[in-house]
Motif scaffolding. Structure first.
Motif, short mmCIF file in Angstrom:
data_model
loop_
_atom_site.label_atom_id
_atom_site.label_comp_id
_atom_site.label_asym_id
_atom_site.label_seq_id
_atom_site.Cartn_x
_atom_site.Cartn_y
_atom_site.Cartn_z
N UNK A 14 -33.81 34.17 -16.38
CA UNK A 14 -33.09 34.14 -15.10
C UNK A 14 -32.65 32.72 -14.73
N UNK A 15 -33.26 31.71 -15.32
CA UNK A 15 -32.91 30.31 -15.03
C UNK A 15 -31.90 29.73 -16.02
N UNK A 16 -31.52 30.50 -17.02
CA UNK A 16 -30.56 29.98 -18.00
C UNK A 16 -29.21 29.74 -17.34
N UNK A 17 -28.52 28.68 -17.74
CA UNK A 17 -27.18 28.45 -17.20
C UNK A 17 -26.27 29.64 -17.53
N UNK A 18 -25.50 30.06 -16.58
CA UNK A 18 -24.57 31.16 -16.81
C UNK A 18 -25.19 32.54 -16.73
N UNK A 19 -26.46 32.63 -16.32
CA UNK A 19 -27.10 33.95 -16.19
C UNK A 19 -26.30 34.80 -15.21
N UNK A 20 -25.95 36.01 -15.63
CA UNK A 20 -25.16 36.93 -14.80
C UNK A 20 -25.75 38.33 -14.81
N UNK A 21 -27.04 38.43 -14.98
CA UNK A 21 -27.68 39.74 -14.98
C UNK A 21 -27.69 40.37 -16.36
N UNK A 22 -27.93 41.65 -16.37
CA UNK A 22 -28.05 42.42 -17.60
C UNK A 22 -26.66 42.82 -18.10
N UNK A 23 -26.31 42.38 -19.29
CA UNK A 23 -25.00 42.71 -19.88
C UNK A 23 -24.83 44.22 -20.03
N UNK A 24 -25.92 44.93 -20.25
CA UNK A 24 -25.86 46.37 -20.48
C UNK A 24 -25.62 47.12 -19.16
N UNK A 25 -26.32 46.70 -18.12
CA UNK A 25 -26.07 47.31 -16.81
C UNK A 25 -24.69 46.91 -16.29
N UNK A 74 -31.83 41.78 -9.00
CA UNK A 74 -31.98 40.83 -7.89
C UNK A 74 -31.64 39.41 -8.37
N UNK A 75 -32.09 39.06 -9.57
CA UNK A 75 -31.80 37.72 -10.10
C UNK A 75 -30.32 37.52 -10.37
N UNK A 76 -29.60 38.60 -10.69
CA UNK A 76 -28.15 38.47 -10.89
C UNK A 76 -27.47 38.04 -9.60
N UNK A 77 -28.00 38.50 -8.48
CA UNK A 77 -27.44 38.14 -7.18
C UNK A 77 -27.93 36.79 -6.69
N UNK A 78 -29.17 36.45 -7.03
CA UNK A 78 -29.78 35.17 -6.64
C UNK A 78 -30.54 34.61 -7.83
N UNK A 79 -29.82 33.94 -8.76
CA UNK A 79 -30.48 33.46 -9.98
C UNK A 79 -31.67 32.54 -9.69
N UNK A 80 -32.63 32.62 -10.56
CA UNK A 80 -33.84 31.81 -10.45
C UNK A 80 -35.04 32.65 -10.82
N UNK A 81 -36.20 32.05 -10.94
CA UNK A 81 -37.39 32.73 -11.44
C UNK A 81 -38.09 33.64 -10.44
N UNK A 82 -37.78 33.49 -9.16
CA UNK A 82 -38.55 34.20 -8.14
C UNK A 82 -38.57 35.72 -8.30
N UNK A 83 -37.47 36.40 -8.59
CA UNK A 83 -37.56 37.86 -8.76
C UNK A 83 -38.52 38.27 -9.88
N UNK A 84 -38.57 37.50 -10.96
CA UNK A 84 -39.49 37.81 -12.05
C UNK A 84 -40.93 37.56 -11.62
N UNK A 85 -41.15 36.52 -10.86
CA UNK A 85 -42.51 36.23 -10.37
C UNK A 85 -43.01 37.34 -9.45
N UNK A 86 -42.15 37.79 -8.55
CA UNK A 86 -42.54 38.89 -7.64
C UNK A 86 -42.81 40.17 -8.42
N UNK A 87 -41.94 40.48 -9.38
CA UNK A 87 -42.14 41.68 -10.19
C UNK A 87 -43.43 41.56 -11.02
N UNK A 88 -43.74 40.36 -11.48
CA UNK A 88 -44.99 40.15 -12.24
C UNK A 88 -46.19 40.46 -11.37
N UNK A 89 -46.15 40.02 -10.11
CA UNK A 89 -47.25 40.32 -9.17
C UNK A 89 -47.47 41.83 -9.03
#
Length: 175
Positions: free
Chosen positions: A90-101, A152-167
């Protein structure tokens, strides 16, 4: 340039342009220009845009799935490791969500079969990672967490959505 090099150049250009701008917004002439492959060879290798879209997604699926599998292989806690991998992605430059979705969102039921195959493979991978004796629905729940965090990360890139989902995943694992 041989066919292998032309194919790689076309797929590189297709991936960059389709992922950044969308499949429907990018025409074959734009792919040709970005790749430097003559139009005649492009259409010989990929007779229709649909075949290029499928090839782009198939290659992306292989690379994405291999990267995720490598990241969780040997992890002491493989399910949380999935979400750690997502946080990095989610932190990679140019991240735009899931290509498949994204492809399914644009093309609907006309999306290539690789979209459904990719999601089935992801579900199977998650099912492999759940602890023995876990409820059968846990893999389904984890898939929803992965997909939700990615959206969620596609709309607001960064690690936070993954951290919340991990919890949430860790709560499910403790139950």
């Amino acid at each position: 340039m041989d066919d292998e090099e032309a194919r790689n150049r076309l797929l590189d250009a297709a991936e960059e342009l389709f992922y950044r701008h969308g499949i429907q917004a990018v025409g074959m002439d734009r792919i040709r220009t970005a790749s430097g492959v003559p139009l005649k060879r492009l259409y010989r290798l990929y007779p229709a845009k649909e075949s290029l879209v499928s090839a782009y997604l198939e290659r992306r699926d292989r690379r994405w799935t291999a990267s995720l599998r490598a990241s969780v292989a040997g992890a002491a806690e493989p399910v949380p490791a999935v979400f750690d991998w997502l946080a990095r992605w989610f932190c990679e430059p140019g991240f735009r969500g899931c290509a498949f979705l994204n492809a399914y969102g644009e093309l609907g039921v006309a999306a290539p079969e690789v979209v459904r195959v990719h999601k089935a493979e992801l579900h199977a991978l998650l099912a492999e990672l759940v602890p023995a004796g876990a409820p059968p629905a846990l893999a389904d729940q984890l898939l929803i967490l992965v997909e939700g965090a990615t959206t969620v990360a596609a709309l607001s890139p960064g690690p936070e959505p993954a951290r919340r989902a991990r919890e949430v995943a860790e709560l499910l694992l403790r139950q």
